[in-house]
Design a protein around this motif. Structure first.
Motif, PDB file in Angstrom:
ATOM      1  N   GLY A   1       0.786  -1.228   0.000  1.00 52.54           N
ATOM      2  CA  GLY A   1       0.000   0.000   0.000  1.00 52.54           C
ATOM      3  C   GLY A   1       0.819   1.279   0.000  1.00 52.54           C
ATOM      4  O   GLY A   1       0.459   2.229   0.686  1.00 52.54           O
ATOM      5  N   GLY A   2       1.936   1.315  -0.708  1.00 57.54           N
ATOM      6  CA  GLY A   2       2.755   2.524  -0.761  1.00 57.54           C
ATOM      7  C   GLY A   2       3.695   2.700   0.416  1.00 57.54           C
ATOM      8  O   GLY A   2       4.294   3.760   0.575  1.00 57.54           O
ATOM      9  N   ALA A   3       3.841   1.684   1.231  1.00 59.36           N
ATOM     10  CA  ALA A   3       4.754   1.749   2.378  1.00 59.36           C
ATOM     11  C   ALA A   3       5.752   0.598   2.309  1.00 59.36           C
ATOM     12  O   ALA A   3       5.419  -0.499   1.873  1.00 59.36           O
ATOM     13  N   ASP A   4       6.982   0.879   2.735  1.00 60.18           N
ATOM     14  CA  ASP A   4       8.009  -0.157   2.863  1.00 60.18           C
ATOM     15  C   ASP A   4       8.043  -0.615   4.314  1.00 60.18           C
ATOM     16  O   ASP A   4       7.754   0.156   5.233  1.00 60.18           O
ATOM     17  N   TYR A   5       8.418  -1.877   4.523  1.00 59.24           N
ATOM     18  CA  TYR A   5       8.609  -2.373   5.883  1.00 59.24           C
ATOM     19  C   TYR A   5       9.863  -3.231   5.931  1.00 59.24           C
ATOM     20  O   TYR A   5      10.311  -3.766   4.919  1.00 59.24           O
TER      21      TYR A   5
ATOM     22  N   VAL B   1      19.104  11.669  11.726  1.00 59.51           N
ATOM     23  CA  VAL B   1      18.050  12.547  11.229  1.00 59.51           C
ATOM     24  C   VAL B   1      16.998  11.600  10.668  1.00 59.51           C
ATOM     25  O   VAL B   1      17.268  10.814   9.763  1.00 59.51           O
ATOM     26  N   GLU B   2      15.809  11.685  11.220  1.00 59.41           N
ATOM     27  CA  GLU B   2      14.772  10.695  10.947  1.00 59.41           C
ATOM     28  C   GLU B   2      13.985  10.971   9.667  1.00 59.41           C
ATOM     29  O   GLU B   2      13.904  12.104   9.209  1.00 59.41           O
ATOM     30  N   GLY B   3      13.396   9.908   9.153  1.00 62.15           N
ATOM     31  CA  GLY B   3      12.393   9.980   8.108  1.00 62.15           C
ATOM     32  C   GLY B   3      11.053   9.609   8.733  1.00 62.15           C
ATOM     33  O   GLY B   3      10.996   9.141   9.873  1.00 62.15           O
ATOM     34  N   ASP B   4       9.969   9.833   8.014  1.00 61.71           N
ATOM     35  CA  ASP B   4       8.653   9.427   8.513  1.00 61.71           C
ATOM     36  C   ASP B   4       8.625   7.917   8.690  1.00 61.71           C
ATOM     37  O   ASP B   4       8.966   7.178   7.762  1.00 61.71           O
ATOM     38  N   GLU B   5       8.252   7.465   9.857  1.00 58.62           N
ATOM     39  CA  GLU B   5       8.108   6.029  10.083  1.00 58.62           C
ATOM     40  C   GLU B   5       7.345   5.754  11.371  1.00 58.62           C
ATOM     41  O   GLU B   5       7.246   6.599  12.252  1.00 58.62           O
ATOM     42  N   VAL B   6       6.818   4.557  11.417  1.00 62.93           N
ATOM     43  CA  VAL B   6       6.266   3.975  12.640  1.00 62.93           C
ATOM     44  C   VAL B   6       7.050   2.701  12.860  1.00 62.93           C
ATOM     45  O   VAL B   6       7.351   1.979  11.907  1.00 62.93           O
ATOM     46  N   PHE B   7       7.444   2.435  14.113  1.00 68.33           N
ATOM     47  CA  PHE B   7       8.148   1.183  14.378  1.00 68.33           C
ATOM     48  C   PHE B   7       7.713   0.568  15.693  1.00 68.33           C
ATOM     49  O   PHE B   7       7.246   1.258  16.596  1.00 68.33           O
TER      50      PHE B   7
ATOM     51  N   PHE C   1       9.985  -1.706  11.195  1.00 64.77           N
ATOM     52  CA  PHE C   1       9.576  -0.370  10.804  1.00 64.77           C
ATOM     53  C   PHE C   1       8.659  -0.397   9.590  1.00 64.77           C
ATOM     54  O   PHE C   1       8.699  -1.318   8.782  1.00 64.77           O
ATOM     55  N   ILE C   2       7.834   0.652   9.476  1.00 67.77           N
ATOM     56  CA  ILE C   2       6.973   0.864   8.324  1.00 67.77           C
ATOM     57  C   ILE C   2       7.099   2.351   7.972  1.00 67.77           C
ATOM     58  O   ILE C   2       6.955   3.218   8.853  1.00 67.77           O
ATOM     59  N   GLY C   3       7.378   2.635   6.701  1.00 67.29           N
ATOM     60  CA  GLY C   3       7.509   4.015   6.265  1.00 67.29           C
ATOM     61  C   GLY C   3       7.184   4.162   4.797  1.00 67.29           C
ATOM     62  O   GLY C   3       7.066   3.159   4.072  1.00 67.29           O
ATOM     63  N   PRO C   4       7.007   5.406   4.336  1.00 62.90           N
ATOM     64  CA  PRO C   4       6.667   5.649   2.936  1.00 62.90           C
ATOM     65  C   PRO C   4       7.718   5.062   1.995  1.00 62.90           C
ATOM     66  O   PRO C   4       8.912   5.121   2.280  1.00 62.90           O
TER      67      PRO C   4
ATOM     68  N   SER D   1       8.965  11.570  12.843  1.00 67.00           N
ATOM     69  CA  SER D   1       8.622  12.447  11.722  1.00 67.00           C
ATOM     70  C   SER D   1       9.863  12.851  10.948  1.00 67.00           C
ATOM     71  O   SER D   1      10.960  12.997  11.523  1.00 67.00           O
ATOM     72  N   ASP D   2       9.674  13.063   9.655  1.00 70.26           N
ATOM     73  CA  ASP D   2      10.756  13.442   8.766  1.00 70.26           C
ATOM     74  C   ASP D   2      11.474  14.688   9.281  1.00 70.26           C
ATOM     75  O   ASP D   2      10.839  15.674   9.657  1.00 70.26           O
ATOM     76  N   GLY D   3      12.806  14.610   9.334  1.00 75.59           N
ATOM     77  CA  GLY D   3      13.630  15.747   9.719  1.00 75.59           C
ATOM     78  C   GLY D   3      13.948  15.863  11.194  1.00 75.59           C
ATOM     79  O   GLY D   3      14.772  16.699  11.573  1.00 75.59           O
TER      80      GLY D   3
END
Length: 126
Positions: A49-53, A66-72, A120-123, A102-104
């Motif tokens: 669904g448009g997300a990598d894990y 420096v983080e990117g958008d993700e849930v883990f 992890f799951i992210g865009p 969150s990104d940044g």
């Protein structure tokens, strides 16, 4: 490995590499205990669904990132994430802790019981 096959997240092999120079904490050449390099490992397992894990883990020690958008979700290990340049409170991590980054965001990771392994799951990046 196919993303459609069941994966044992505790036993999936990951190859560690030393962190980059900019990620080191303080002026020491290494950020780990007893002069040991801090290492991380990563494996992308698939996308949906448009997300990598995938899986990521870190050895004992400290590093900046420096983080990117993700849930883990933390699978194993313990540690803390501190947020630089933010009023966001620190996050203590242990198995079953769910975290949203969150990104940044500029962070400092300190791992006390290793490896800290997360799912992890992210865009998708591409």
């Amino acid at each position: 490995m196919s993303a459609m096959e069941p994966t044992n997240t505790h036993e999936f092999p990951l190859d560690h590499e030393p962190i980059e120079a900019w990620q080191r904490v303080g002026s020491a050449a290494v950020s780990g205990p007893a002069g040991v390099d801090v290492t991380t490992a990563f494996a992308e397992l698939g996308s949906i669904g448009g997300a990598d894990y995938g899986l990521w883990e870190m050895s004992v020690g400290s590093m900046r990132d420096v983080e990117g958008d993700e849930v883990f979700l933390v699978i194993s290990g313990t540690g803390r994430i501190e947020f630089e340049e933010s009023t966001r409170p620190d996050i203590d991590m242990a198995p079953e802790t769910l975290v949203r980054l969150s990104d940044g965001e500029k962070t400092r990771w300190t791992i006390t019981e290793a490896p800290l392994r997360k799912l992890f799951i992210g865009p998708s990046e591409g």
